[in-house]
Design an enzyme around this catalytic site. Sequence first.
Site, PDB file in Angstrom:
ATOM      1  N   VAL A 157      -5.515  -9.352  22.610  1.00 39.30           N
ATOM      2  CA  VAL A 157      -5.284  -8.005  23.149  1.00 39.30           C
ATOM      3  C   VAL A 157      -6.585  -7.531  23.770  1.00 39.30           C
ATOM      4  CG1 VAL A 157      -4.725  -5.614  22.599  1.00 39.30           C
ATOM      5  CG2 VAL A 157      -3.443  -7.478  21.530  1.00 39.30           C
ATOM      6  N   ALA A 175      -4.297  -7.726   6.654  1.00 36.92           N
ATOM      7  CA  ALA A 175      -3.772  -6.382   6.910  1.00 36.92           C
ATOM      8  C   ALA A 175      -2.608  -6.433   7.886  1.00 36.92           C
ATOM      9  CB  ALA A 175      -4.886  -5.479   7.449  1.00 36.92           C
ATOM     10  N   CYS A 178     -10.937 -16.397   1.598  1.00 37.43           N
ATOM     11  CA  CYS A 178     -11.676 -16.456   0.336  1.00 37.43           C
ATOM     12  C   CYS A 178     -11.654 -17.856  -0.259  1.00 37.43           C
ATOM     13  CB  CYS A 178     -11.088 -15.483  -0.682  1.00 37.43           C
ATOM     14  SG  CYS A 178     -10.821 -13.837  -0.049  1.00 37.43           S
ATOM     15  N   SER A 234      -2.535 -15.105   8.438  1.00 33.81           N
ATOM     16  CA  SER A 234      -2.303 -14.945   7.004  1.00 33.81           C
ATOM     17  C   SER A 234      -2.959 -16.042   6.169  1.00 33.81           C
ATOM     18  CB  SER A 234      -0.796 -14.959   6.746  1.00 33.81           C
ATOM     19  OG  SER A 234      -0.512 -14.594   5.418  1.00 33.81           O
TER      20      SER A 234
END
Lengths: 469, 469
Positions: A81, A12, A43, A39
Amino acid sequence: MSTFVVVGGDAAGMSAASKAKRENPDLDVVVFEQGEWVSYGACGLPYYIKGEIQSLEDLVSVTPEQFREEREIDLRTGHEVVDIDPDQQTVIAQHEAGEVVQPYDHLLIATGAATVTPPIGGFDKEGVYTLGSMSDGKDLREYVARSREDQDLQQPDRGPACQFLETCSGPVGIVGGGYIGVEMAEALAANDFEVHLFQRGDRILTSFSEATSEAVLDHLDEQDVAVYLNAEVTSFDGDNAVEAVVTNEDHVPVEMVLVGTGVRPRTALAEDAGVELGPTGAIATDSYRETNLPSVYAAGDCAETQHVVTGEPVYIPLALTANRHGRAIGQTVTGERTEGGGVAGTAAVKAFDVEAARTGILNHETAQAAGFDPLTETIDANSRAGYYPEGGTVRVTLTIDRPSGRVLGGSLVSEYGEGAVHRSHALVGAVTEGVSVEDFANYDLAYAPPFNTTWDPVLTAAKVVERRR
Amino acid sequence: MSTFVVVGGDAAGMSAASKAKRENPDLDVVVFEQGEWVSYGACGLPYYIKGEIQSLEDLVSVTPEQFREEREIDLRTGHEVVDIDPDQQTVIAQHEAGEVVQPYDHLLIATGAATVTPPIGGFDKEGVYTLGSMSDGKDLREYVARSREDQDLQQPDRGPACQFLETCSGPVGIVGGGYIGVEMAEALAANDFEVHLFQRGDRILTSFSEATSEAVLDHLDEQDVAVYLNAEVTSFDGDNAVEAVVTNEDHVPVEMVLVGTGVRPRTALAEDAGVELGPTGAIATDSYRETNLPSVYAAGDCAETQHVVTGEPVYIPLALTANRHGRAIGQTVTGERTEGGGVAGTAAVKAFDVEAARTGILNHETAQAAGFDPLTETIDANSRAGYYPEGGTVRVTLTIDRPSGRVLGGSLVSEYGEGAVHRSHALVGAVTEGVSVEDFANYDLAYAPPFNTTWDPVLTAAKVVERRR
């Protein structure tokens, strides 16, 4: 100059970052990723562990360097973060050398999901694995490689699944009969492990139809995977290392165990910032994936989305949705407000020599809760013309709403290569568009003897369930 | 007691007869078939000729005896209907022993199509074949078998395609680069014939996209099929038997030639009875397949139908439409008025080791005539996850209406087994339901690494063409 900050560098996050930068090269796009991988195709991990993919790097579609140099995204790996301040519109990220405060105009929370840790005693023993990250994949591959080296030295014969094999490792246990469990059963059996799979309920692949579950279960049996249904795993036995899986009924010796019992959304960071969760426990968003906080979006495995049949929020964390919603947010923050679409709950899985797919709503209680009166039928049909030399069987389950005839969902299973998965593409459209089974049965689908019968199995299923209405 | 009479015992006729009898066992159902074969899979003939199917009987899904005994249909083979009297509601059928006058309450004209005989000199020479019937298939199989026997005796080396083969027959010619031409090229090449294929236009498979045609052409070339584009076949040379195909440019020696240049609807019987034809030259029907004459229906390869995109009448004679419309008529004549749906012009073909499918409207002139402003894009994409050990390329062409974004049509080609045909199922729904390419790109299609990339190639194509709007 405007700044788009992304928290989390997988599907995402990187889809959003890439799309936003592409649409508006003047936009500052900053991505914080706490790990080193971005990225990556999680799977693909079972096939890496199986040994069909040689390197973890092969699973990476775009490297950090490519994101930085070719796509001009300010990608900061190794940055966690730890705080979002929605009033100041800043995030605080910690890294090895200190802390950075980063202002944002638009923020995407794409913190993903963590593997669920069920309450099983001895979970922390050596030899207990989960598969939620690249490093988990690396660990499992190393375990497999070590075992293969050992067996090459010893050639033991350790159990029933091994009796026809030259060498056999294990036994190993898998807890959970979902995608990961089934794919890992294939990966481990291919490496000559004796595989024991424990499933809490009375069938595997519970999101698929019962008929699909049954077909896959039969196939696992053919492949000498020992499946324990209704098995409540209570503990992992052993001293330092796991030596057995203990259930309500069995005590099964194993040398390793993989726990694949699902994931839960990573929401702590968002919650601390005042982002609301939805009824599923994942981050709530509108159809533009915007949260309750203005200019703060959420997508991927940390967020819920809307089901195309019911319109209700659901938590179905899968790769395509993450990509699609990330891309839509990238468009939205660059000026073109874009809905990424809902989900139909479509999924596909390969299990040894069978393939299966499902879409829409199959569960009758779910259908009833949404106001439908569900009717389900299952058929078995030739995957190709009966006279054609190749071919097998496709089993199709269709669930419709009896009064309206609307196609609510479908589930398919066939031998690998006989098209259960690609044929499910026909059902996704019907489910998404709210097509009646009567209209669907009249679809002019492609036909030629090497590919199907004159009425493709999905059409035959439609005719059969229509007749039962 | 009511009587349903069917003229023609193949797909449309037998589907209607079977459905009607099933819905109303009290109905008298009489089928007249002029030949001896009924309900046969003509689509399987190339594979019978190739030698992959051992017996012509294997192509028959239900035998005449089964129709008579199990389904209680009064099936009369060897009966040619020579006259329909719509005022008296009778048909006259001739058979070996005489003539029968059969009254009807409902009549279905399902007289099928005949192979087109183009104006080529020498068409009546020995060694010139067409493929429009079971007996044509038998003749061709016998020709292949004879040639193989001869070559086993002689082992000649007769041309370039043969140089790496142990044995080679032929050369043989195929006139026409449609389905039949391409499938028969495979069937003959598999039997070691040196194949020359003559196509009038500048590409083969003209109903597919240009990009698909090109891919299949390249593959035929790899398979040593000599394809002659822009070849106007003027005559077949030779004394009694064909010895060469003569075109505007070439004189190609052949020992046999197959002409597959399309079919035309068999309408004479219907026309004589006052049944109106449509603009395509096939029998005109409404959406219930009823002709201008009350209670007289027409379906299958003799009738036109409506296109799901344009609503306009089209003549696209294919097996599924015949089955579907026959079945709908069977329901209608037993009391439940049923539309069988239009056609999307969907088709599939296997050519050696590639597969292709097409659906909807691809031709820009056709699209413009229907009021659309067409835009076409073609992409090449991995058929499976890039890192997955198996896989190939899927080429997807999408045509959309630029202003509305509506998906008008699609065309796909891939290696055999890489899913071009089954993936086309996704496009049929989009074309039929009038879905915009933007919405289509958001479809939640099944994904797993052994089956596709995260965005299935059809979705990638949608994203690309959407961006071009």
